[in-house]
Design a protein around this motif. Sequence first.
Motif, PDB file in Angstrom:
ATOM      1  N   GLY A 106      -0.357  25.716 -24.070  1.00 57.42           N
ATOM      2  CA  GLY A 106      -0.003  25.630 -22.432  1.00 57.42           C
ATOM      3  C   GLY A 106       1.540  25.246 -22.353  1.00 57.42           C
ATOM      4  N   PRO A 107       1.341  24.337 -21.496  1.00 52.76           N
ATOM      5  CA  PRO A 107       2.670  24.025 -20.787  1.00 52.76           C
ATOM      6  C   PRO A 107       3.712  24.189 -22.191  1.00 52.76           C
ATOM      7  CG  PRO A 107       1.073  22.346 -20.232  1.00 52.76           C
ATOM      8  CD  PRO A 107       1.012  23.028 -21.637  1.00 52.76           C
ATOM      9  N   GLY A 108       3.617  24.041 -23.539  1.00 59.11           N
ATOM     10  CA  GLY A 108       4.870  23.427 -24.133  1.00 59.11           C
ATOM     11  C   GLY A 108       5.602  24.842 -24.918  1.00 59.11           C
ATOM     12  N   ARG A 109       4.392  25.850 -24.756  1.00 66.04           N
ATOM     13  CA  ARG A 109       5.007  27.232 -24.827  1.00 66.04           C
ATOM     14  C   ARG A 109       6.066  27.692 -24.656  1.00 66.04           C
ATOM     15  NH1 ARG A 109       3.443  32.789 -23.213  1.00 66.04           N
ATOM     16  NH2 ARG A 109       2.635  33.575 -24.945  1.00 66.04           N
ATOM     17  N   ALA A 110       6.630  28.518 -25.190  1.00 63.39           N
ATOM     18  CA  ALA A 110       8.972  28.523 -25.153  1.00 63.39           C
ATOM     19  C   ALA A 110       8.319  30.091 -24.235  1.00 63.39           C
ATOM     20  CB  ALA A 110       8.924  29.294 -27.111  1.00 63.39           C
ATOM     21  N   ALA A 111       7.802  30.740 -23.972  1.00 59.28           N
ATOM     22  CA  ALA A 111       7.828  32.112 -23.464  1.00 59.28           C
ATOM     23  C   ALA A 111       6.786  31.556 -22.178  1.00 59.28           C
ATOM     24  CB  ALA A 111       7.351  33.412 -23.794  1.00 59.28           C
TER      25      ALA A 111
END
Lengths: 419, 419
Positions: B120-125
Amino acid sequence: MALTDPAVVAAARARYGAAREAGLSLDMTRGKPSPEQLACAHGLLGAVECEDERATDGTDCRNYGGDSRGLPEMRAIFGEILGVDAERVFVGGNASLQWMHDLVVQALLVGVPGGEPWGGPGRAAPVKFLCPCPGYDRHFAVLERYGIEMLSVAMGDDGPDVDEMARLAGADPNVKGMFCVPRYSNPTGVTCSDAVVEAIASMPTAAPDFRVIWDDAYALHAFDGEPDRLASLYDLCATHGNEDRAVLVTSFSKVTFGGSGLAAVAASPANTDWIREFRSAQTIGPNKLNQLAHARFFDGSIAAVRDHMKGHADLIRPKFAAVLRVLDERLGGLGIASWSQPRGGYFVSLDTAPGCARAVIEMAGEAGVRLTPAGATFPYGIDPQDRNIRIAPTLPALAEIETATGLLADCIVLVSAGE
Amino acid sequence: MALTDPAVVAAARARYGAAREAGLSLDMTRGKPSPEQLACAHGLLGAVECEDERATDGTDCRNYGGDSRGLPEMRAIFGEILGVDAERVFVGGNASLQWMHDLVVQALLVGVPGGEPWGGPGRAAPVKFLCPCPGYDRHFAVLERYGIEMLSVAMGDDGPDVDEMARLAGADPNVKGMFCVPRYSNPTGVTCSDAVVEAIASMPTAAPDFRVIWDDAYALHAFDGEPDRLASLYDLCATHGNEDRAVLVTSFSKVTFGGSGLAAVAASPANTDWIREFRSAQTIGPNKLNQLAHARFFDGSIAAVRDHMKGHADLIRPKFAAVLRVLDERLGGLGIASWSQPRGGYFVSLDTAPGCARAVIEMAGEAGVRLTPAGATFPYGIDPQDRNIRIAPTLPALAEIETATGLLADCIVLVSAGE
């Protein structure tokens, strides 16, 4: 629990053998409307005619455009059913399951108003949901798909165990929500008492973004007279400063046509803004012609909907009566099973002695009577006591219901007797 | 770029002033079918009659149940349109946008076959998508909502710049996919050449779970004669060992009724198994009565669909001709704008000199001609050169189109002249 009368077992054995010989083919697996119920909605076909496809707000229902919340006439009807101002109702799609599924998905990916994204399956601490059970298998399937941990809560005679829910939700911020069928619940037929609704609305939760998905699927589905009164979760949440907690859904799949009805969701201003946003990313708009057909068929009137459902009740009532009568005749006083006495909804919930349900369902299946799989009414498909059986008597004809219920009862006798 | 003839500017100024005085109210913002196009589908209303609600496979379309992929007769038609075996076609819902949105959401949360969840939006890359542009604003809106980074790729005369795409997708495993309208593209009207389709099917991608969402929205929408031939992305992907790469969608929103048509998706066996799984969590099944109505209206025949679209073409053709004629009359030879010459689809794409589009659209709006907002055809709503204008001539009547296009042309002259 043991049978004291060998004659009862012998009679059950004889009937079961004969039935197996005869080769039945009866299906009581799902809560499906019968053809006669569906015929009540035949006027819906062709309810919209050429050159007359405008809603009361002037929307041409054949084209793109119009209010993304759906037609005002259907929002008004669903607002009445859900007890929420029509301004905060969305009508769209053909399944309340889709609203519920998509609400969970949006919460996971984007977060609900006032919260961060709940996070997907890879999340460090899993999201958890309270699961009143026995409950609805499709609720559990949504949670299981996205790795949401299911915490079982017992369903009692006046709704789920609110003390246990308050304890679980109060202690752990990962407990983010719950599903509940508050009226004529699936499968136990229970309607939540005022006290239970108030407890759900008011209980402190460690998660500030806790959501109750209130699946009022059987809001109109009394067998006799007016449906059970249900306190307004939405109003009580607002009273207790938790207005955003309640998300209410319902559908017409068991009112007009299964899969070709309408579904609706209602919630607080913050939640409906959020719904509007995700709907605008997901779809151009609802099928307005189907909404218009419903509005015309019901003449834009909740009274007409309620009248229509009296027609369903007249068709359903004798079927439930038959189930209860046969269960009573075959199992009454034996002490080997107990069952619900629903006043509405789609199911009779039966409990065998612990450890018998799976064997009973298998035995019935071998004689051609298909029932909802054992465990389906529990999270992960596992009934910890292996005792709950869901009976769905709406679809078959009356004679078939009597046969199938009798066979089920005989299987319970035989399994209870260790056969 | 400059205007050499002050008389042209003076004439435009005079006409613009008069139009503003007159107070127009014309809408060319969206590609909506006209009332006359919608009337072509009037036979769909009432196409299903009482006592005759079974599909060819025996399914009672009024009830739950049946094949979750939709009715066989409509899967056959959409299979013909998309060039994929009907076994691998799902028909459901009323909007291909919903399929596309939900495919992205499922990829983010659960992952596509052969891959991990995209996250989701919080993904690192952040996940990235290739975005041919100018393109369709609703594709971009889906990506923006879920924090998927959009990498612009130029749309040429035979499709998107495949060298640039291969470079971007080959180098970065976070580049997970792309949307493409491959036929009569929105807005430039381009149909991908065989070479472009083959390049998309065969290009090495750093992400093994790369997906091409092939939005063949205008598969049937030629203005004259047969639609442009489009190479089969699905077959070419299979040939190059990338069978799971292609996911094809289309809809009938611009065939029968906007929002009350049907949508379909087709893909590989692995992808369709995956679609079946998420659909089973999301919904009980599609609106089968609407599918049956479509099947009856078209007599289960793709030939009837194509004939129906010839009726649309006859209604649309003069409107596009009018746009092109007026643009040519007012702007031909001035060197201040260029525009597409589409053979199908719903749009004319016009490029002003850099830095003019926003001002032109605003000026037209002040005189009552509403156009698609500037920038809408680019990711994040930002046209880096501020030059693209999307003209949507299907909805208004012919005379209105001439007036609106003339006014648009005059605004281009005035803005180009620095007024």
